[in-house]
Design a protein around this motif. Sequence first.
Motif, PDB file in Angstrom:
ATOM      1  N   ILE A   9      45.344   8.307  52.142  1.00  0.00           N
ATOM      2  CA  ILE A   9      44.877   7.992  50.799  1.00  0.00           C
ATOM      3  C   ILE A   9      43.596   7.178  50.884  1.00  0.00           C
ATOM      4  CG2 ILE A   9      45.393   6.805  48.630  1.00  0.00           C
ATOM      5  CD1 ILE A   9      48.370   7.232  49.241  1.00  0.00           C
ATOM      6  N   LEU A  10      42.593   7.582  50.130  1.00  0.00           N
ATOM      7  CA  LEU A  10      41.375   6.802  49.963  1.00  0.00           C
ATOM      8  C   LEU A  10      41.479   6.074  48.629  1.00  0.00           C
ATOM      9  CD1 LEU A  10      38.450   5.885  50.530  1.00  0.00           C
ATOM     10  CD2 LEU A  10      37.702   8.052  49.502  1.00  0.00           C
ATOM     11  N   VAL A  11      41.338   4.748  48.670  1.00  0.00           N
ATOM     12  CA  VAL A  11      41.352   3.942  47.455  1.00  0.00           C
ATOM     13  C   VAL A  11      39.938   3.423  47.230  1.00  0.00           C
ATOM     14  CG1 VAL A  11      42.326   1.936  46.277  1.00  0.00           C
ATOM     15  CG2 VAL A  11      43.748   3.254  47.873  1.00  0.00           C
ATOM     16  N   VAL A  12      39.410   3.653  46.022  1.00  0.00           N
ATOM     17  CA  VAL A  12      38.043   3.256  45.678  1.00  0.00           C
ATOM     18  C   VAL A  12      38.115   2.272  44.516  1.00  0.00           C
ATOM     19  CG1 VAL A  12      35.734   4.063  45.056  1.00  0.00           C
ATOM     20  CG2 VAL A  12      37.304   5.598  46.297  1.00  0.00           C
ATOM     21  N   ASP A  13      37.604   1.066  44.758  1.00  0.00           N
ATOM     22  CA  ASP A  13      37.607   0.046  43.706  1.00  0.00           C
ATOM     23  C   ASP A  13      36.550  -0.987  44.061  1.00  0.00           C
ATOM     24  OD1 ASP A  13      38.281  -2.122  41.892  1.00  0.00           O
ATOM     25  OD2 ASP A  13      40.257  -1.201  41.695  1.00  0.00           O
ATOM     26  N   ASP A  14      35.792  -1.445  43.086  1.00  0.00           N
ATOM     27  CA  ASP A  14      34.763  -2.436  43.357  1.00  0.00           C
ATOM     28  C   ASP A  14      35.318  -3.852  43.432  1.00  0.00           C
ATOM     29  OD1 ASP A  14      35.221  -2.183  40.558  1.00  0.00           O
ATOM     30  OD2 ASP A  14      33.344  -3.216  40.134  1.00  0.00           O
ATOM     31  N   LEU A  19      41.469  -3.836  46.020  1.00  0.00           N
ATOM     32  CA  LEU A  19      41.544  -3.015  47.226  1.00  0.00           C
ATOM     33  C   LEU A  19      42.575  -3.562  48.202  1.00  0.00           C
ATOM     34  CD1 LEU A  19      37.880  -2.024  48.183  1.00  0.00           C
ATOM     35  CD2 LEU A  19      39.702  -0.541  47.342  1.00  0.00           C
ATOM     36  N   GLU A  20      42.548  -4.874  48.414  1.00  0.00           N
ATOM     37  CA  GLU A  20      43.469  -5.499  49.357  1.00  0.00           C
ATOM     38  C   GLU A  20      44.922  -5.321  48.923  1.00  0.00           C
ATOM     39  OE1 GLU A  20      44.678  -9.969  50.773  1.00  0.00           O
ATOM     40  OE2 GLU A  20      42.568  -9.592  50.324  1.00  0.00           O
ATOM     41  N   VAL A  21      45.204  -5.570  47.658  1.00  0.00           N
ATOM     42  CA  VAL A  21      46.573  -5.463  47.146  1.00  0.00           C
ATOM     43  C   VAL A  21      47.073  -4.019  47.216  1.00  0.00           C
ATOM     44  CG1 VAL A  21      47.997  -5.669  45.063  1.00  0.00           C
ATOM     45  CG2 VAL A  21      46.434  -7.513  45.694  1.00  0.00           C
ATOM     46  N   ILE A  22      46.256  -3.085  46.773  1.00  0.00           N
ATOM     47  CA  ILE A  22      46.666  -1.681  46.777  1.00  0.00           C
ATOM     48  C   ILE A  22      46.862  -1.192  48.212  1.00  0.00           C
ATOM     49  CG2 ILE A  22      45.980   0.673  46.184  1.00  0.00           C
ATOM     50  CD1 ILE A  22      44.502  -0.619  43.742  1.00  0.00           C
ATOM     51  N   VAL A  33      45.985   4.322  54.708  1.00  0.00           N
ATOM     52  CA  VAL A  33      45.068   3.964  53.631  1.00  0.00           C
ATOM     53  C   VAL A  33      43.680   3.640  54.173  1.00  0.00           C
ATOM     54  CG1 VAL A  33      44.655   2.414  51.678  1.00  0.00           C
ATOM     55  CG2 VAL A  33      47.008   3.016  52.326  1.00  0.00           C
ATOM     56  N   VAL A  34      42.679   4.229  53.538  1.00  0.00           N
ATOM     57  CA  VAL A  34      41.283   3.916  53.796  1.00  0.00           C
ATOM     58  C   VAL A  34      40.733   3.405  52.468  1.00  0.00           C
ATOM     59  CG1 VAL A  34      39.060   4.841  54.527  1.00  0.00           C
ATOM     60  CG2 VAL A  34      41.166   5.828  55.435  1.00  0.00           C
ATOM     61  N   THR A  35      39.877   2.388  52.525  1.00  0.00           N
ATOM     62  CA  THR A  35      39.344   1.841  51.275  1.00  0.00           C
ATOM     63  C   THR A  35      37.827   1.943  51.240  1.00  0.00           C
ATOM     64  OG1 THR A  35      39.190  -0.415  52.159  1.00  0.00           O
ATOM     65  CG2 THR A  35      41.257   0.196  51.050  1.00  0.00           C
ATOM     66  N   ILE A  55      42.524   7.682  45.092  1.00  0.00           N
ATOM     67  CA  ILE A  55      42.849   6.865  43.922  1.00  0.00           C
ATOM     68  C   ILE A  55      41.607   6.048  43.640  1.00  0.00           C
ATOM     69  CG2 ILE A  55      44.318   5.072  42.938  1.00  0.00           C
ATOM     70  CD1 ILE A  55      46.492   5.892  44.949  1.00  0.00           C
ATOM     71  N   THR A  56      41.009   6.264  42.473  1.00  0.00           N
ATOM     72  CA  THR A  56      39.744   5.593  42.171  1.00  0.00           C
ATOM     73  C   THR A  56      39.808   4.829  40.864  1.00  0.00           C
ATOM     74  OG1 THR A  56      37.358   5.883  41.886  1.00  0.00           O
ATOM     75  CG2 THR A  56      38.749   7.667  41.086  1.00  0.00           C
ATOM     76  N   ASP A  57      39.185   3.665  40.900  1.00  0.00           N
ATOM     77  CA  ASP A  57      39.042   2.880  39.685  1.00  0.00           C
ATOM     78  C   ASP A  57      38.113   3.632  38.734  1.00  0.00           C
ATOM     79  OD1 ASP A  57      39.271   0.753  37.928  1.00  0.00           O
ATOM     80  OD2 ASP A  57      37.767  -0.470  38.924  1.00  0.00           O
ATOM     81  N   LEU A  58      38.306   3.431  37.467  1.00  0.00           N
ATOM     82  CA  LEU A  58      37.460   4.090  36.471  1.00  0.00           C
ATOM     83  C   LEU A  58      36.108   3.380  36.342  1.00  0.00           C
ATOM     84  CD1 LEU A  58      37.008   6.134  34.180  1.00  0.00           C
ATOM     85  CD2 LEU A  58      38.051   4.471  32.645  1.00  0.00           C
ATOM     86  N   LYS A  59      36.133   2.085  36.110  1.00  0.00           N
ATOM     87  CA  LYS A  59      34.892   1.344  35.829  1.00  0.00           C
ATOM     88  C   LYS A  59      34.362   0.711  37.107  1.00  0.00           C
ATOM     89  CE  LYS A  59      35.713   0.459  31.009  1.00  0.00           C
ATOM     90  NZ  LYS A  59      34.606   0.879  30.229  1.00  0.00           N
TER      91      LYS A  59
END
Length: 125
Positions: A9-14, A19-22, A33-35, A55-59
């Motif tokens: 899973i790639l998690v994208v969040d600014d 990022l750490e919690v997810i 998990v890759v961030t 899984i990507t953040d919207l904003k």
Amino acid sequence: MAAEEPSKILVVDDSPTALEVIERNLSAERYEVVTAPGVDEALRVLESHPVDLVITDLKMPRMDGMELQARLADADPDLTVIIMTGYGNDEIETEAYRRGAFYYFDKPIDLKEDKAVLKIVSGAA
């Protein structure tokens, strides 16, 4: 018999905290998990780390999660994308689905509730 490989899973969040919690929560569920802290970084990660799910953040600055989802759909129509946001409403959720998102999570992600979706996506259901 070898154990089944965890889904990647790639998690994208600014937000570094998000990022750490997810990452910690998904790793505890045996996902690999890759961030990435933004869209540009996510696109670079995908060049060298194929994943099963994004899984990507919207904003986010420069390009939002829906724009990222559209670019990913053009590059790999089979890649599953989940949009997450803390600013959601019915219109945003509908737009995410219209643009091809597989699912939509409200932030913060509640793995107790959202675990079933992740299992379906990863084929573990």
